[in-house]
Scaffold this active site. Structure first.
Site, PDB file in Angstrom:
ATOM      1  N   TRP A   1       0.862  -1.080  -0.054  1.00 14.34           N
ATOM      2  CA  TRP A   1       0.026   0.103  -0.088  1.00 14.34           C
ATOM      3  C   TRP A   1       0.878   1.283   0.037  1.00 14.34           C
ATOM      4  CZ3 TRP A   1      -0.347  -3.999   3.452  1.00 14.34           C
ATOM      5  CH2 TRP A   1       0.145  -3.884   4.697  1.00 14.34           C
TER       6      TRP A   1
ATOM      7  N   GLU B   1      -4.731   1.359   6.418  1.00 13.10           N
ATOM      8  CA  GLU B   1      -4.827   1.816   7.713  1.00 13.10           C
ATOM      9  C   GLU B   1      -6.070   1.077   8.402  1.00 13.10           C
ATOM     10  OE1 GLU B   1      -2.709   3.008   9.805  1.00 13.10           O
ATOM     11  OE2 GLU B   1      -1.041   3.543   8.164  1.00 13.10           O
TER      12      GLU B   1
ATOM     13  N   GLN C   1      -5.394  -3.886  14.446  1.00 14.89           N
ATOM     14  CA  GLN C   1      -5.793  -5.332  14.978  1.00 14.89           C
ATOM     15  C   GLN C   1      -5.227  -6.580  14.021  1.00 14.89           C
ATOM     16  OE1 GLN C   1      -9.761  -4.513  16.322  1.00 14.89           O
ATOM     17  NE2 GLN C   1      -9.357  -4.410  18.215  1.00 14.89           N
TER      18      GLN C   1
ATOM     19  N   TYR D   1     -12.938  -9.515  12.926  1.00  7.69           N
ATOM     20  CA  TYR D   1     -13.668  -8.143  13.683  1.00  7.69           C
ATOM     21  C   TYR D   1     -14.577  -7.466  12.370  1.00  7.69           C
ATOM     22  CZ  TYR D   1     -14.054  -4.702  17.313  1.00  7.69           C
ATOM     23  OH  TYR D   1     -14.383  -3.818  18.075  1.00  7.69           O
TER      24      TYR D   1
ATOM     25  N   TYR E   1      -5.555   7.867  16.055  1.00  7.86           N
ATOM     26  CA  TYR E   1      -4.449   7.404  15.280  1.00  7.86           C
ATOM     27  C   TYR E   1      -4.463   7.348  13.787  1.00  7.86           C
ATOM     28  CZ  TYR E   1      -1.089   4.119  13.644  1.00  7.86           C
ATOM     29  OH  TYR E   1       0.161   3.621  13.018  1.00  7.86           O
TER      30      TYR E   1
ATOM     31  N   ASP F   1       0.567   5.147  18.283  1.00 10.59           N
ATOM     32  CA  ASP F   1       0.080   3.865  18.818  1.00 10.59           C
ATOM     33  C   ASP F   1       1.380   3.338  19.772  1.00 10.59           C
ATOM     34  OD1 ASP F   1       2.309   3.186  17.350  1.00 10.59           O
ATOM     35  OD2 ASP F   1       1.048   1.809  16.043  1.00 10.59           O
TER      36      ASP F   1
ATOM     37  N   CYS G   1      13.230  -0.757  16.985  1.00  6.08           N
ATOM     38  CA  CYS G   1      13.138  -0.470  18.303  1.00  6.08           C
ATOM     39  C   CYS G   1      11.853  -1.457  18.890  1.00  6.08           C
ATOM     40  CB  CYS G   1      12.753   0.880  18.398  1.00  6.08           C
ATOM     41  SG  CYS G   1      12.750   1.676  20.132  1.00  6.08           S
TER      42      CYS G   1
ATOM     43  N   CYS H   1      19.581  -1.853  18.991  1.00  4.43           N
ATOM     44  CA  CYS H   1      20.243  -0.111  18.982  1.00  4.43           C
ATOM     45  C   CYS H   1      21.280   0.054  18.141  1.00  4.43           C
ATOM     46  CB  CYS H   1      20.217  -0.102  20.455  1.00  4.43           C
ATOM     47  SG  CYS H   1      18.807   0.015  21.749  1.00  4.43           S
TER      48      CYS H   1
ATOM     49  N   CYS I   1      20.084   1.579  14.886  1.00  2.06           N
ATOM     50  CA  CYS I   1      19.263   2.619  15.061  1.00  2.06           C
ATOM     51  C   CYS I   1      19.847   4.056  14.358  1.00  2.06           C
ATOM     52  CB  CYS I   1      18.679   2.648  16.371  1.00  2.06           C
ATOM     53  SG  CYS I   1      17.493   3.874  16.694  1.00  2.06           S
TER      54      CYS I   1
HETATM   55 FE1  SF4 Z   1      15.047   2.283  20.206  1.00  2.00          FE
HETATM   56 FE2  SF4 Z   1      16.874   3.334  18.900  1.00  2.00          FE
HETATM   57 FE3  SF4 Z   1      16.684   4.169  21.308  1.00  2.00          FE
HETATM   58 FE4  SF4 Z   1      17.708   1.492  20.604  1.00  2.00          FE
HETATM   59  S1  SF4 Z   1      18.659   3.648  20.101  1.00  2.00           S
HETATM   60  S2  SF4 Z   1      16.092   2.411  22.362  1.00  2.00           S
HETATM   61  S3  SF4 Z   1      16.330   1.049  19.174  1.00  2.00           S
HETATM   62  S4  SF4 Z   1      15.389   4.434  19.634  1.00  2.00           S
END
Ligand code: SF4
Length: 366
Positions: free
Chosen positions: A38, A55, A60, A100, A138, A156, A208, A215, A218
């Site tokens: 989408w 969306e 759910q 649902y 949301y 969310d 995350c 991390c 990230c």
């Molecule tokens: Fe989340 Fe990124 Fe922070 Fe790690 S570094 S807790 S993945 S936001």
């Protein structure tokens, strides 16, 4: 890998950092965005009909389950006006597998309202979108930002988790919700707000994650306060546990075309030893996501979470169960128990399992 300095734990994010965070996330998104059916491709103008349809379907239901249903809907009703003109029964039939059905009814009502009262064109503001059936806060934020580039935030549980960690907001939920909303809203950039919203969804879904956040992959780790503090997995904090612990499970309500339901016998030793139950994930303190639970499912089939949950008090803990439904056509295995619901009376079902059965039948019977 970037060698950006990591912020010391405890220091609040500076306004300069807050301003630079959306750009970092968007740069990551440009390289790592998920290809979803989408989603508009880079440079394409998003189609509000596709954004809205996805969306609503994703409420759910998992991304994996929505993919094929979304494609089937689009093939059958390529525009909002065609969907509005379709008989409700056809829409409900095409909705099969998404569960649902109130959502399908609202989807159809919404299509009619847009076609009849808005000339087939979706309102392009959060306020206007919220007037439509089936669109809450949301979803309105998501559509306004993704389809129309509005500077709106769609918050969310995934976004709450990321923001709680980024800012190191340690108040327990739900007390922290207003602070998380404000922090999430402040991050939304004036430009590419739709890409930013989708980037945040991708970050929460792939990096995350609730458990074991990745991390080191990230784009925000240099500024993330929870990463610096080393307690990301503990956030967002939950209200302190009561004296009686809680255990969670997802039960699998698996049916065959002949109407039988899969049951199993519990081990002779331990709680409810030797009794018959609906198969479940292991029981644990942390709530399960559907993706995690799927690894314990007794059949390889699409799982649909039924709304609500089942609660049962055992002597030493409270039990909270969500029920996920699946259909299978595979042949029964020798050690499996398949029983029609009308014959459950002959089975040794403990009270907690009877509650699951009532819950499943109440929703599946709709
Ligand atoms: Fe989340 Fe990124 Fe922070 Fe790690 S570094 S807790 S993945 S936001």
């Amino acid at each position: 890998m970037s060698r950006r300095r990591t912020s010391p734990p405890g220091a609040p994010l500076t306004s300069l950092q807050v301003r630079s965070l959306p750009g970092q996330l968007l740069a990551w998104y440009d390289r790592h965005r998920r290809a979803l059916p989408w989603r508009a491709l880079p440079g394409e103008v998003p189609d509000p009909y596709r954004v809205w349809l996805s969306e609503i379907m994703l409420q759910q239901t998992t991304v994996a389950a929505v993919g094929p249903r979304f494609q089937a809907f689009l093939r059958r009703w390529p525009s909002i006006n065609l969907l509005a003109a379709a008989p409700l029964d056809d829409v409900l039939h095409e909705w099969q597998g998404l569960g649902y059905y109130a959502r399908a009814r609202n989807l159809h009502r919404c299509a009619r309202m847009v076609a009849e009262q808005h000339g087939g064109i979706f309102p392009d503001t959060e306020e206007g979108l919220r007037e439509l059936p089936g669109i809450g806060g949301y979803t309105a934020g998501a559509i306004a930002s993704i389809a129309f580039g509005r500077r709106a935030s769609a918050v969310d549980g995934n976004v709450e988790r990321v923001v709680a960690r980024l800012y190191h907001i340690t108040e327990p939920m739900p007390v922290a919700k207003p602070a998380l909303r404000a922090a999430a809203g402040a991050l939304v950039p004036g430009e590419r707000a739709g890409d930013y919203a989708q980037a945040l969804m991708d970050l929460g879904a792939t990096i995350c994650t609730p458990r074991k956040p990745r991390c080191l992959m990230c784009p925000w780790r240099g500024d993330c306060r929870a990463f610096a503090a080393g307690d990301a997995e503990a956030l967002p904090a939950r209200v302190a546990k009561k004296a009686k612990p809680v255990r969670h499970a997802i039960a699998f309500w698996v049916t065959r075309p002949d109407g039988t339901v899969l049951l199993r016998r519990r081990p002779e030793d331990g709680l409810l030893g030797g009794m018959i139950e609906v198969p479940t994930t292991p029981w644990r303190e942390e709530a399960w996501t559907l993706e995690e639970a799927a690894m314990h499912a007794p059949v390889a089939a699409t799982l649909i979470t039924l709304p609500g949950d089942v609660r049962h008090g055992f002597t030493h803990f409270d039990f909270i169960v969500q029920v996920a439904a699946a259909r299978t056509k595979r042949r029964p295995k020798a050690d499996e128990i398949w029983v029609k619901p009308e014959d459950f009376g002959s089975q040794a079902l403990p009270s907690a399992v009877k509650k699951m059965v009532r819950h499943a039948l109440a929703h599946m019977g709709r």
